[in-house]
Write an enzyme that holds these catalytic residues in place. Sequence first.
Site, PDB file in Angstrom:
ATOM      1  N   ASP A  33       5.051  -2.553  -3.290  1.00 14.13           N
ATOM      2  CA  ASP A  33       4.595  -3.869  -3.743  1.00 14.13           C
ATOM      3  C   ASP A  33       5.784  -4.793  -3.961  1.00 14.13           C
ATOM      4  O   ASP A  33       6.728  -4.436  -4.673  1.00 14.13           O
ATOM      5  CB  ASP A  33       3.861  -3.728  -5.079  1.00 14.13           C
ATOM      6  CG  ASP A  33       2.467  -3.161  -4.924  1.00 14.13           C
ATOM      7  OD1 ASP A  33       1.737  -3.648  -4.036  1.00 14.13           O
ATOM      8  OD2 ASP A  33       2.114  -2.246  -5.686  1.00 14.13           O
ATOM      9  N   ASP A 168      -6.985  -1.486  -2.500  1.00 17.38           N
ATOM     10  CA  ASP A 168      -5.766  -1.470  -3.317  1.00 17.38           C
ATOM     11  C   ASP A 168      -6.036  -1.929  -4.747  1.00 17.38           C
ATOM     12  O   ASP A 168      -6.359  -3.091  -4.978  1.00 17.38           O
ATOM     13  CB  ASP A 168      -4.723  -2.384  -2.651  1.00 17.38           C
ATOM     14  CG  ASP A 168      -3.385  -2.381  -3.368  1.00 17.38           C
ATOM     15  OD1 ASP A 168      -3.178  -1.537  -4.258  1.00 17.38           O
ATOM     16  OD2 ASP A 168      -2.542  -3.235  -3.016  1.00 17.38           O
TER      17      ASP A 168
HETATM   18  C1  DX5 Z   1      -1.429  -4.667  -7.543  1.00 15.95           C
HETATM   19  C2  DX5 Z   1      -0.702  -3.909  -6.481  1.00 15.95           C
HETATM   20  C3  DX5 Z   1      -1.238  -2.521  -6.310  1.00 15.95           C
HETATM   21  C4  DX5 Z   1      -0.896  -1.665  -7.509  1.00 15.95           C
HETATM   22  C5  DX5 Z   1      -1.811  -0.498  -7.614  1.00 15.95           C
HETATM   23  O1  DX5 Z   1      -0.827  -5.857  -7.730  1.00 15.95           O
HETATM   24  O2  DX5 Z   1      -0.811  -4.574  -5.231  1.00 15.95           O
HETATM   25  O3  DX5 Z   1      -0.758  -1.934  -5.112  1.00 15.95           O
HETATM   26  O4  DX5 Z   1       0.437  -1.212  -7.432  1.00 15.95           O
HETATM   27  O5  DX5 Z   1      -1.629   0.088  -8.870  1.00 15.95           O
HETATM   28  P1  DX5 Z   1      -2.865   0.580  -9.761  1.00 15.95           P
HETATM   29  O6  DX5 Z   1      -3.408   1.786  -9.069  1.00 15.95           O
HETATM   30  O7  DX5 Z   1      -2.235   0.865 -11.085  1.00 15.95           O
HETATM   31  O8  DX5 Z   1      -3.856  -0.551  -9.817  1.00 15.95           O
HETATM   32 ZN    ZN Z   2      -0.271  -3.387  -3.511  1.00 17.92          ZN
END
Ligand code: DX5
Ligand code: ZN
Length: 212
Positions: A33, A168
């Site tokens: 990310d 996601d």
């Molecule tokens: C959110 C990100 C996700 C996040 C997922 O902004 O794009 O990829 O890292 O993490 P969790 O599983 O904690 O929602």
């Molecule tokens: Zn993400």
Amino acid sequence: MTEIIPSILVKTKEELLEKISAVEQLVERVHLDIADGIFVPNMTIAGFSEIETIETTLKFRVHLMVSKPENHILRWLNTLADSFTFHIESTNQPIVVIEKLREAEKEIGLALNPRTPLSAIEPFINEIDFVHFMTVEPGFYGGEFMEEVLDKMSDFHYFYPDKPIVADGGVTPENAPKLVQAGANTLIVGSYIFKNGNPAKALEELRKSISE
Ligand code: DX5
Ligand code: ZN
């Protein structure tokens, strides 16, 4: 088969290295990310320079949560990252981003936020490799899973059954089967994998929840 990919959202290279070593033996690729503090109210490592200096067997799929990705993408094209997602809400020039990625032979994903309608991405579906559905508001680990995205995903899957779907955010063993049912081929998981100190066990639980 549904792929589960750990999500790495970090502010320092040290944290990046820690997360990489936590999952390196368990998966083939990670989701990285990148947040710029403009498109989302959080800022991560820049990413393109850090991944060039680390040694790992992992492949990187990059999720650009940045404003105007057309101004960022060139820096990434010579990195090892082979797959990129950018947001339809982040640019007036999606075609420019798509063309640059295509020329560099990168895989292309287009993301949409939980409240963005499918109509926003529809003109570009034939130009991209997968659709990336945000199931949380983007920017952070630990966002609240937004159940209503399941219907949007199912609708999309009905009309475009062959287009791969990435889900996601907020994924757990409890909602993973619903996401697969709605058409998701790939589940991106951050907190559930990294927050309990046992990524192998978390991955096992996730895989088990969607097996059969
Ligand atoms: C959110 C990100 C996700 C996040 C997922 O902004 O794009 O990829 O890292 O993490 P969790 O599983 O904690 O929602
Ligand atoms: Zn993400």
